[in-house]
Scaffold this motif. Structure first.
Motif, PDB file in Angstrom:
ATOM      1  N   ARG A   1       0.837  -1.211   0.000  1.00  0.00           N
ATOM      2  CA  ARG A   1       0.000   0.000   0.000  1.00  0.00           C
ATOM      3  C   ARG A   1       0.867   1.255   0.000  1.00  0.00           C
ATOM      4  O   ARG A   1       0.546   2.233  -0.668  1.00  0.00           O
ATOM      5  CB  ARG A   1      -0.958  -0.035   1.171  1.00  0.00           C
ATOM      6  CG  ARG A   1      -1.856  -1.255   0.988  1.00  0.00           C
ATOM      7  CD  ARG A   1      -3.010  -1.334   1.825  1.00  0.00           C
ATOM      8  NE  ARG A   1      -3.658  -2.629   1.575  1.00  0.00           N
ATOM      9  CZ  ARG A   1      -4.671  -3.053   2.226  1.00  0.00           C
ATOM     10  NH1 ARG A   1      -5.188  -2.310   3.171  1.00  0.00           N
ATOM     11  NH2 ARG A   1      -5.209  -4.216   1.945  1.00  0.00           N
ATOM     12  N   ALA A   2       1.962   1.206   0.729  1.00  0.00           N
ATOM     13  CA  ALA A   2       2.893   2.341   0.709  1.00  0.00           C
ATOM     14  C   ALA A   2       3.474   2.503  -0.692  1.00  0.00           C
ATOM     15  O   ALA A   2       3.590   3.622  -1.203  1.00  0.00           O
ATOM     16  CB  ALA A   2       4.000   2.133   1.737  1.00  0.00           C
TER      17      ALA A   2
ATOM     18  N   LEU B   1      -1.839   0.738 -11.496  1.00  0.00           N
ATOM     19  CA  LEU B   1      -1.557   0.160 -10.184  1.00  0.00           C
ATOM     20  C   LEU B   1      -2.349  -1.121  -9.961  1.00  0.00           C
ATOM     21  O   LEU B   1      -1.813  -2.110  -9.452  1.00  0.00           O
ATOM     22  CB  LEU B   1      -1.873   1.165  -9.080  1.00  0.00           C
ATOM     23  CG  LEU B   1      -0.926   2.346  -8.973  1.00  0.00           C
ATOM     24  CD1 LEU B   1      -1.463   3.359  -7.967  1.00  0.00           C
ATOM     25  CD2 LEU B   1       0.456   1.901  -8.571  1.00  0.00           C
ATOM     26  N   ALA B   2      -3.634  -1.087 -10.325  1.00  0.00           N
ATOM     27  CA  ALA B   2      -4.465  -2.282 -10.151  1.00  0.00           C
ATOM     28  C   ALA B   2      -3.888  -3.449 -10.945  1.00  0.00           C
ATOM     29  O   ALA B   2      -3.832  -4.586 -10.453  1.00  0.00           O
ATOM     30  CB  ALA B   2      -5.906  -1.985 -10.576  1.00  0.00           C
ATOM     31  N   THR B   3      -3.425  -3.172 -12.147  1.00  0.00           N
ATOM     32  CA  THR B   3      -2.804  -4.215 -12.969  1.00  0.00           C
ATOM     33  C   THR B   3      -1.508  -4.696 -12.328  1.00  0.00           C
ATOM     34  O   THR B   3      -1.271  -5.895 -12.214  1.00  0.00           O
ATOM     35  CB  THR B   3      -2.529  -3.686 -14.389  1.00  0.00           C
ATOM     36  OG1 THR B   3      -3.776  -3.282 -14.970  1.00  0.00           O
ATOM     37  CG2 THR B   3      -1.880  -4.740 -15.252  1.00  0.00           C
ATOM     38  N   HIS B   4      -0.668  -3.768 -11.900  1.00  0.00           N
ATOM     39  CA  HIS B   4       0.622  -4.121 -11.292  1.00  0.00           C
ATOM     40  C   HIS B   4       0.439  -5.002 -10.054  1.00  0.00           C
ATOM     41  O   HIS B   4       1.152  -5.977  -9.862  1.00  0.00           O
ATOM     42  CB  HIS B   4       1.412  -2.866 -10.929  1.00  0.00           C
ATOM     43  CG  HIS B   4       2.679  -3.150 -10.189  1.00  0.00           C
ATOM     44  ND1 HIS B   4       3.824  -3.557 -10.823  1.00  0.00           N
ATOM     45  CD2 HIS B   4       2.967  -3.122  -8.851  1.00  0.00           C
ATOM     46  CE1 HIS B   4       4.767  -3.766  -9.919  1.00  0.00           C
ATOM     47  NE2 HIS B   4       4.276  -3.505  -8.722  1.00  0.00           N
ATOM     48  N   PHE B   5      -0.510  -4.625  -9.187  1.00  0.00           N
ATOM     49  CA  PHE B   5      -0.717  -5.356  -7.946  1.00  0.00           C
ATOM     50  C   PHE B   5      -1.726  -6.500  -8.098  1.00  0.00           C
ATOM     51  O   PHE B   5      -2.014  -7.194  -7.132  1.00  0.00           O
ATOM     52  CB  PHE B   5      -1.165  -4.406  -6.832  1.00  0.00           C
ATOM     53  CG  PHE B   5      -0.068  -3.497  -6.356  1.00  0.00           C
ATOM     54  CD1 PHE B   5       0.911  -3.955  -5.490  1.00  0.00           C
ATOM     55  CD2 PHE B   5       0.002  -2.181  -6.786  1.00  0.00           C
ATOM     56  CE1 PHE B   5       1.928  -3.132  -5.047  1.00  0.00           C
ATOM     57  CE2 PHE B   5       1.019  -1.344  -6.352  1.00  0.00           C
ATOM     58  CZ  PHE B   5       1.990  -1.821  -5.483  1.00  0.00           C
ATOM     59  N   ASP B   6      -2.281  -6.630  -9.316  1.00  0.00           N
ATOM     60  CA  ASP B   6      -3.230  -7.706  -9.618  1.00  0.00           C
ATOM     61  C   ASP B   6      -4.428  -7.692  -8.667  1.00  0.00           C
ATOM     62  O   ASP B   6      -4.772  -8.704  -8.050  1.00  0.00           O
ATOM     63  CB  ASP B   6      -2.529  -9.070  -9.593  1.00  0.00           C
ATOM     64  CG  ASP B   6      -3.370 -10.153 -10.267  1.00  0.00           C
ATOM     65  OD1 ASP B   6      -4.172  -9.807 -11.162  1.00  0.00           O
ATOM     66  OD2 ASP B   6      -3.228 -11.339  -9.883  1.00  0.00           O
TER      67      ASP B   6
END
Length: 180
Positions: free
Chosen positions: A135-136, A152-157
């Motif tokens: 999250r940071a 970001l959503a894609t990166h963090f799945d």
């Protein structure tokens, strides 16, 4: 506000050199594209220059735009975001050390301002360390690197709404920590 089909029409006419279509496209989209540049660069004057460069690129690249059923705003925003990131990278690399007029730029803040900034940076880093690592990292990437929520959503799945929740809750925790 123009419909997406109107914006596609403007782009098609700009590809043919239609200055009136270009003016209409600018009127309908410049506020959004300026906002993208400002969010990435965090400097109003630089964002204004970047937006001007974006429209020069749009003028030159309009013939390469392909109508594919997706939003033409995505294409325009991508151009703006990429140009702003290019400027941000150039700023970070410190290109020549001279400003555009060929003069040595102001040395920056004085010792007192640096001490205050260092103290504030330390507080922020301490508060960031209280957040879960991912999250940071998401907060750093969206607010310092200019990444979009979708990226970001894609990166963090994770789903897009989950990413929005992470960011909102993370910022709330930072605010609470900084006010202690």
């Amino acid at each position: 506000m123009a419909e997406l089909t109107d914006i596609e029409g403007y782009i098609s006419r700009v590809a043919l050199g239609d200055r009136q279509a270009f003016a209409s496209l600018y009127d309908e989209t410049s506020a959004k594209l300026f906002g993208v540049a400002l969010r990435v660069l965090n400097d109003r004057a630089e964002a204004e220059e970047c937006t001007q460069e974006v429209y020069i690129r749009i003028w030159k690249a309009a013939g390469r735009y392909q109508q594919n059923g997706l939003s033409p705003m995505t294409w325009l925003i991508t151009i703006a975001r990429n140009r702003a990131i290019d400027r941000l990278r150039a700023r970070k690399s410190g290109s020549s050390g001279l400003d555009e007029a060929g003069e040595i730029p102001d040395a920056g803040p004085g010792p007192e301002a640096l001490a205050i900034a260092s103290s504030e940076r330390g507080r922020i880093m301490m508060c960031m360390s209280e957040l879960p690592d991912e999250r940071a990292e998401a907060i750093r990437r969206v607010y310092l690197d200019g990444e979009t929520y979708n990226e970001l959503a894609t990166h963090f799945d994770v789903p897009l709404n989950t990413m929005r929740t992470w960011l909102r809750r993370g910022l709330q925790k930072l605010k609470e920590c900084l006010t202690r």
